[in-house]
Design a protein around this motif. Structure first.
Motif, PDB file in Angstrom:
ATOM      1  N   LEU A 130       0.830  -1.208   0.000  1.00  0.00           N
ATOM      2  CA  LEU A 130       0.000   0.000   0.000  1.00  0.00           C
ATOM      3  C   LEU A 130       0.862   1.255   0.000  1.00  0.00           C
ATOM      4  N   ILE A 131       1.954   1.210   0.758  1.00  0.00           N
ATOM      5  CA  ILE A 131       2.836   2.385   0.834  1.00  0.00           C
ATOM      6  C   ILE A 131       3.476   2.663  -0.521  1.00  0.00           C
ATOM      7  N   VAL A 132       3.901   1.578  -1.207  1.00  0.00           N
ATOM      8  CA  VAL A 132       4.495   1.755  -2.536  1.00  0.00           C
ATOM      9  C   VAL A 132       3.435   2.249  -3.528  1.00  0.00           C
ATOM     10  N   SER A 133       2.195   1.724  -3.391  1.00  0.00           N
ATOM     11  CA  SER A 133       1.124   2.078  -4.341  1.00  0.00           C
ATOM     12  C   SER A 133       0.635   3.513  -4.149  1.00  0.00           C
ATOM     13  N   PHE A 134       0.386   3.892  -2.881  1.00  0.00           N
ATOM     14  CA  PHE A 134      -0.240   5.205  -2.617  1.00  0.00           C
ATOM     15  C   PHE A 134       0.740   6.256  -2.093  1.00  0.00           C
ATOM     16  N   GLY A 135       1.963   5.842  -1.834  1.00  0.00           N
ATOM     17  CA  GLY A 135       2.937   6.800  -1.315  1.00  0.00           C
ATOM     18  C   GLY A 135       2.928   6.831   0.204  1.00  0.00           C
ATOM     19  N   PRO A 136       4.022   7.351   0.799  1.00  0.00           N
ATOM     20  CA  PRO A 136       4.122   7.357   2.270  1.00  0.00           C
ATOM     21  C   PRO A 136       3.344   8.521   2.891  1.00  0.00           C
ATOM     22  N   GLY A 137       2.027   8.435   2.874  1.00  0.00           N
ATOM     23  CA  GLY A 137       1.225   9.533   3.422  1.00  0.00           C
ATOM     24  C   GLY A 137      -0.081   9.040   4.016  1.00  0.00           C
ATOM     25  N   VAL A 212      -1.104   0.360  12.740  1.00  0.00           N
ATOM     26  CA  VAL A 212      -0.065  -0.390  12.007  1.00  0.00           C
ATOM     27  C   VAL A 212       0.473   0.448  10.849  1.00  0.00           C
ATOM     28  N   GLY A 213      -0.428   1.141  10.131  1.00  0.00           N
ATOM     29  CA  GLY A 213       0.001   2.015   9.035  1.00  0.00           C
ATOM     30  C   GLY A 213       0.934   3.108   9.539  1.00  0.00           C
ATOM     31  N   GLU A 214       0.609   3.683  10.698  1.00  0.00           N
ATOM     32  CA  GLU A 214       1.470   4.734  11.263  1.00  0.00           C
ATOM     33  C   GLU A 214       2.809   4.162  11.744  1.00  0.00           C
ATOM     34  N   PHE A 215       2.792   2.920  12.197  1.00  0.00           N
ATOM     35  CA  PHE A 215       4.072   2.261  12.551  1.00  0.00           C
ATOM     36  C   PHE A 215       5.012   2.274  11.346  1.00  0.00           C
ATOM     37  N   LEU A 216       4.424   2.008  10.164  1.00  0.00           N
ATOM     38  CA  LEU A 216       5.244   1.783   8.972  1.00  0.00           C
ATOM     39  C   LEU A 216       5.733   3.073   8.321  1.00  0.00           C
ATOM     40  N   VAL A 217       4.865   4.104   8.332  1.00  0.00           N
ATOM     41  CA  VAL A 217       5.193   5.219   7.442  1.00  0.00           C
ATOM     42  C   VAL A 217       5.040   6.613   8.054  1.00  0.00           C
TER      43      VAL A 217
END
Length: 270
Positions: A130-137, A212-217
């Motif tokens: 998801l991060i690669v697809s939508f960007g780190p935001g 979890v998303g905030e953990f990653l990016v």
């Protein structure tokens, strides 16, 4: 005479229910206070490691310190908005997918094994994609919050659609109703309780997905604070973030309960 007796019994029953409700609230309050008092005492007397488990007084002190700095509200606001968007998206998309599956038996049969596979798949593992697809935001984090609940919502709501008594639909079709009218007038209203129950489950799932998303990016939000606190060994900050998450998740859950009561009441009156 008989009516008066019935009224007295009814009043007595209502009084008993009210008394029981007050007792439950009192017990919940006592458990809440006892837990934090025991935690404070255990940490002060070093029964537990104060570095790892901190204590409530330090957490409250840190909370007001962060409030004074003006950073805490920003972190809470970011996570709360991401969670609300993820929650609404996951529930809406899941319900729409369930409606599409209900409308087409062929599509439902074709999709069945894929839904089972997607449900079994750990959605957290999709985070890097998801991060690669939508960007780190924010978009990646909201997508993470939505994707973690969308499949379970689809399966539960679709199952509820199929369990509505077929006789209702047959009666509607007898009067010439289309499939959309059957769905709108019979299927959907009868499944409101299930959809609301799914909302309750999705509250917790959305918080998990966003954190979890905030953990990653992320560089803002309560998930970021947890990771940052862990990296600098500030476990008071970690516990403060967890307590704030618990408070807001409970508030969201209670809000869904209010919506549930209103919907069921309106449905009963209609």
């Amino acid at each position: 005479m008989k009516t008066e007796r019935l009224l007295q019994l009814q009043k007595s029953y209502v009084k008993k229910l009210r008394k029981e409700k007050h007792f439950i609230l009192l017990m919940q309050f006592v458990i809440f206070l006892s837990f934090f008092a025991l935690w404070e005492l255990s940490s002060t007397l070093h029964w537990i490691d104060p570095l790892l488990f901190s204590k409530p007084s330090k957490i409250i002190s840190l909370f007001f310190e962060k409030l004074a700095e003006g950073t805490m509200l920003t972190h809470v606001g970011v996570t709360l908005l991401e969670t609300i968007f993820g929650f609404l998206l996951g529930t809406s998309i899941g319900t729409i997918l369930a409606a599409i599956l209900w409308s087409s038996n062929l599509f439902a049969k074709v999709s069945d094994p894929y839904l089972v596979i997607l449900n079994a798949m750990p959605k957290v593992a999709l985070g890097p994609i998801l991060i690669v697809s939508f960007g780190p935001g924010y978009v990646s984090i909201i997508a993470m919050g939505a994707i973690i609940s969308v499949i379970i919502t689809t399966l539960v709501v679709y199952s509820a659609f199929n369990n509505v008594d077929e006789n209702y639909v047959k009666v509607m079709k007898t009067f010439g109703a289309t499939k959309w009218q059957c769905f709108k007038e019979v299927i959907l209203p009868n499944c409101f309780p299930t959809i609301i129950s799914t909302l309750k489950v999705n509250v917790g799932l959305s918080w998990v997905g966003v954190i979890v998303g905030e953990f990653l990016v992320s560089q803002k939000g309560l998930g970021y604070l947890i990771i940052y606190g862990f990296q600098v060994f500030n476990f008071t900050l970690v516990l403060l973030s967890l307590i704030i998450i618990a408070v807001f998740a409970t508030l969201m859950y209670k809000l869904v309960e209010v919506v549930e009561h209103k919907l069921i009441k309106n449905h009963s009156n209609s």
